[in-house]
Design a protein around this motif. Sequence first.
Motif, PDB file in Angstrom:
ATOM      1  N   GLN A  32       0.805  -1.276  -0.092  1.00  0.00           N
ATOM      2  CA  GLN A  32      -0.070  -0.037  -0.180  1.00  0.00           C
ATOM      3  C   GLN A  32       1.005   1.259  -0.072  1.00  0.00           C
ATOM      4  O   GLN A  32       0.391   2.291   0.066  1.00  0.00           O
ATOM      5  CB  GLN A  32      -1.017  -0.064   1.152  1.00  0.00           C
ATOM      6  N   MET A  33       2.085   1.008  -0.062  1.00  0.00           N
ATOM      7  CA  MET A  33       3.161   2.291  -0.079  1.00  0.00           C
ATOM      8  C   MET A  33       3.339   2.696  -1.564  1.00  0.00           C
ATOM      9  O   MET A  33       3.480   1.816  -2.582  1.00  0.00           O
ATOM     10  CB  MET A  33       4.322   1.923   0.622  1.00  0.00           C
ATOM     11  N   PRO A  34       3.592   3.953  -2.001  1.00  0.00           N
ATOM     12  CA  PRO A  34       4.149   4.197  -3.005  1.00  0.00           C
ATOM     13  C   PRO A  34       5.422   3.591  -3.385  1.00  0.00           C
ATOM     14  O   PRO A  34       6.241   3.209  -2.425  1.00  0.00           O
ATOM     15  CB  PRO A  34       4.535   5.861  -2.875  1.00  0.00           C
ATOM     16  N   LEU A  35       5.784   3.190  -4.605  1.00  0.00           N
ATOM     17  CA  LEU A  35       6.798   2.489  -5.086  1.00  0.00           C
ATOM     18  C   LEU A  35       8.256   2.986  -4.243  1.00  0.00           C
ATOM     19  O   LEU A  35       9.107   2.087  -3.924  1.00  0.00           O
ATOM     20  CB  LEU A  35       7.014   2.776  -6.383  1.00  0.00           C
ATOM     21  N   LEU A  36       8.401   4.419  -4.622  1.00  0.00           N
ATOM     22  CA  LEU A  36       9.692   4.752  -3.811  1.00  0.00           C
ATOM     23  C   LEU A  36       9.643   4.594  -2.273  1.00  0.00           C
ATOM     24  O   LEU A  36      10.768   4.213  -1.705  1.00  0.00           O
ATOM     25  CB  LEU A  36       9.879   6.095  -4.074  1.00  0.00           C
ATOM     26  N   VAL A  37       8.620   4.698  -1.752  1.00  0.00           N
ATOM     27  CA  VAL A  37       8.558   4.593  -0.228  1.00  0.00           C
ATOM     28  C   VAL A  37       8.734   2.965   0.163  1.00  0.00           C
ATOM     29  O   VAL A  37       9.655   2.529   1.036  1.00  0.00           O
ATOM     30  CB  VAL A  37       7.253   5.039   0.565  1.00  0.00           C
ATOM     31  N   ARG A  38       8.207   2.174  -0.749  1.00  0.00           N
ATOM     32  CA  ARG A  38       8.219   0.860  -0.773  1.00  0.00           C
ATOM     33  C   ARG A  38       9.880   0.514  -0.843  1.00  0.00           C
ATOM     34  O   ARG A  38      10.344  -0.530  -0.126  1.00  0.00           O
ATOM     35  CB  ARG A  38       7.580   0.147  -1.544  1.00  0.00           C
ATOM     36  N   GLY A  39      10.387   0.956  -1.759  1.00  0.00           N
ATOM     37  CA  GLY A  39      11.900   0.661  -1.979  1.00  0.00           C
ATOM     38  C   GLY A  39      12.832   1.125  -0.624  1.00  0.00           C
ATOM     39  O   GLY A  39      13.461   0.173  -0.286  1.00  0.00           O
ATOM     40  N   MET A  40      12.468   2.232  -0.382  1.00  0.00           N
ATOM     41  CA  MET A  40      13.029   2.583   0.990  1.00  0.00           C
ATOM     42  C   MET A  40      12.787   1.491   2.080  1.00  0.00           C
ATOM     43  O   MET A  40      13.574   1.546   3.198  1.00  0.00           O
ATOM     44  CB  MET A  40      12.798   4.055   1.575  1.00  0.00           C
ATOM     45  N   PHE A  41      11.658   1.176   2.361  1.00  0.00           N
ATOM     46  CA  PHE A  41      11.142   0.388   3.273  1.00  0.00           C
ATOM     47  C   PHE A  41      12.028  -0.946   3.211  1.00  0.00           C
ATOM     48  O   PHE A  41      12.135  -1.288   4.261  1.00  0.00           O
ATOM     49  CB  PHE A  41       9.581  -0.073   3.150  1.00  0.00           C
ATOM     50  N   PHE A  42      12.258  -1.271   2.181  1.00  0.00           N
ATOM     51  CA  PHE A  42      12.970  -2.743   1.829  1.00  0.00           C
ATOM     52  C   PHE A  42      14.404  -2.568   2.068  1.00  0.00           C
ATOM     53  O   PHE A  42      15.114  -3.352   2.406  1.00  0.00           O
ATOM     54  CB  PHE A  42      12.538  -3.449   0.765  1.00  0.00           C
ATOM     55  N   GLU A  43      14.891  -1.244   1.790  1.00  0.00           N
ATOM     56  CA  GLU A  43      16.282  -1.159   1.917  1.00  0.00           C
ATOM     57  C   GLU A  43      17.055  -1.406   3.267  1.00  0.00           C
ATOM     58  O   GLU A  43      16.610  -1.224   4.175  1.00  0.00           O
ATOM     59  CB  GLU A  43      16.411   0.398   1.551  1.00  0.00           C
ATOM     60  N   PHE A  58       3.188   7.569  12.871  1.00  0.00           N
ATOM     61  CA  PHE A  58       2.114   6.731  12.560  1.00  0.00           C
ATOM     62  C   PHE A  58       0.993   7.341  12.226  1.00  0.00           C
ATOM     63  O   PHE A  58      -0.210   6.506  11.455  1.00  0.00           O
ATOM     64  CB  PHE A  58       1.782   6.019  14.045  1.00  0.00           C
ATOM     65  N   ALA A  59       0.595   8.594  12.474  1.00  0.00           N
ATOM     66  CA  ALA A  59      -0.760   9.138  12.018  1.00  0.00           C
ATOM     67  C   ALA A  59      -0.762   9.499  10.584  1.00  0.00           C
ATOM     68  O   ALA A  59      -1.880   9.197   9.906  1.00  0.00           O
ATOM     69  CB  ALA A  59      -0.882  10.769  12.664  1.00  0.00           C
ATOM     70  N   THR A  60       0.521   9.540   9.988  1.00  0.00           N
ATOM     71  CA  THR A  60       0.229   9.761   8.429  1.00  0.00           C
ATOM     72  C   THR A  60       0.064   8.355   7.932  1.00  0.00           C
ATOM     73  O   THR A  60      -0.639   8.021   7.112  1.00  0.00           O
ATOM     74  CB  THR A  60       1.789  10.199   8.037  1.00  0.00           C
ATOM     75  N   LEU A  61       0.654   7.221   8.684  1.00  0.00           N
ATOM     76  CA  LEU A  61       0.299   6.082   7.984  1.00  0.00           C
ATOM     77  C   LEU A  61      -1.067   5.741   8.215  1.00  0.00           C
ATOM     78  O   LEU A  61      -1.678   5.081   7.428  1.00  0.00           O
ATOM     79  CB  LEU A  61       1.161   5.068   8.885  1.00  0.00           C
ATOM     80  N   ALA A  62      -1.532   6.143   9.344  1.00  0.00           N
ATOM     81  CA  ALA A  62      -3.125   5.880   9.533  1.00  0.00           C
ATOM     82  C   ALA A  62      -3.977   6.458   8.354  1.00  0.00           C
ATOM     83  O   ALA A  62      -5.104   6.189   7.936  1.00  0.00           O
ATOM     84  CB  ALA A  62      -3.404   6.359  10.970  1.00  0.00           C
ATOM     85  N   ASN A  63      -3.661   7.467   7.917  1.00  0.00           N
ATOM     86  CA  ASN A  63      -4.274   8.401   6.933  1.00  0.00           C
ATOM     87  C   ASN A  63      -3.921   7.665   5.420  1.00  0.00           C
ATOM     88  O   ASN A  63      -4.743   8.077   4.544  1.00  0.00           O
ATOM     89  CB  ASN A  63      -3.790   9.745   7.077  1.00  0.00           C
ATOM     90  N   ARG A  64      -2.847   7.002   5.279  1.00  0.00           N
ATOM     91  CA  ARG A  64      -2.404   6.635   4.055  1.00  0.00           C
ATOM     92  C   ARG A  64      -2.682   5.107   3.796  1.00  0.00           C
ATOM     93  O   ARG A  64      -2.574   4.506   2.602  1.00  0.00           O
ATOM     94  CB  ARG A  64      -0.854   6.888   3.771  1.00  0.00           C
ATOM     95  N   ILE A  65      -2.707   4.165   4.908  1.00  0.00           N
ATOM     96  CA  ILE A  65      -2.953   2.978   4.635  1.00  0.00           C
ATOM     97  C   ILE A  65      -4.345   2.329   4.962  1.00  0.00           C
ATOM     98  O   ILE A  65      -4.781   3.061   6.169  1.00  0.00           O
ATOM     99  CB  ILE A  65      -1.749   2.292   5.478  1.00  0.00           C
ATOM    100  N   SER A  66      -4.870   1.352   4.397  1.00  0.00           N
ATOM    101  CA  SER A  66      -6.035   0.961   4.884  1.00  0.00           C
ATOM    102  C   SER A  66      -6.626   0.621   6.341  1.00  0.00           C
ATOM    103  O   SER A  66      -5.514   0.215   7.134  1.00  0.00           O
ATOM    104  CB  SER A  66      -6.615  -0.206   3.957  1.00  0.00           C
ATOM    105  N   ASP A  67      -7.509   0.893   6.932  1.00  0.00           N
ATOM    106  CA  ASP A  67      -7.594   0.658   8.301  1.00  0.00           C
ATOM    107  C   ASP A  67      -7.518  -1.043   8.518  1.00  0.00           C
ATOM    108  O   ASP A  67      -6.814  -1.200   9.716  1.00  0.00           O
ATOM    109  CB  ASP A  67      -9.230   0.731   8.397  1.00  0.00           C
TER     110      ASP A  67
END
Length: 148
Positions: free
Chosen positions: A61-72, A113-122
Amino acid sequence: MSAQDLEVLDHTLQLTHEWINELRDRLDWSSSRETLRLLRVVLAEVRDRIPHTEIAQLSAQMPLLVRGMFFEGWQPAKTPTGDRDAAHFEDAVNARLGRVDDYRGREDIAAVFATLANRISDGELRQVRHALPRSIRAFWPAETVWDD
């Protein structure tokens, strides 16, 4: 390569900027660079504490760039860590983040965490929260918590 072939890059750049801008506004920071650093660090600490299935579902559920950083830098064989202590989580964020003038610790982690709550499904957030130790769930702002 046509311009149309690069739409996916334009889209992920736009979404990544939206995530960073939202978090920067929540933090009331002026630096997008430091905002991105905080996002990366907190996401990495969350990643290292949840099961692999949840990592995959959250990242989807992350943008591709954020996802890449997440896995880095992720080392699947070393995760999830057995560390269940909120103070250790906060210390790990502090150590990875380094010196950021505006950083306020728990308050800024809660903004991520608040940003994630706004960007990721409940539904996905519920699963991630339940995969985290209860003490780390306390970082979530109250208005983003549905159940424990």
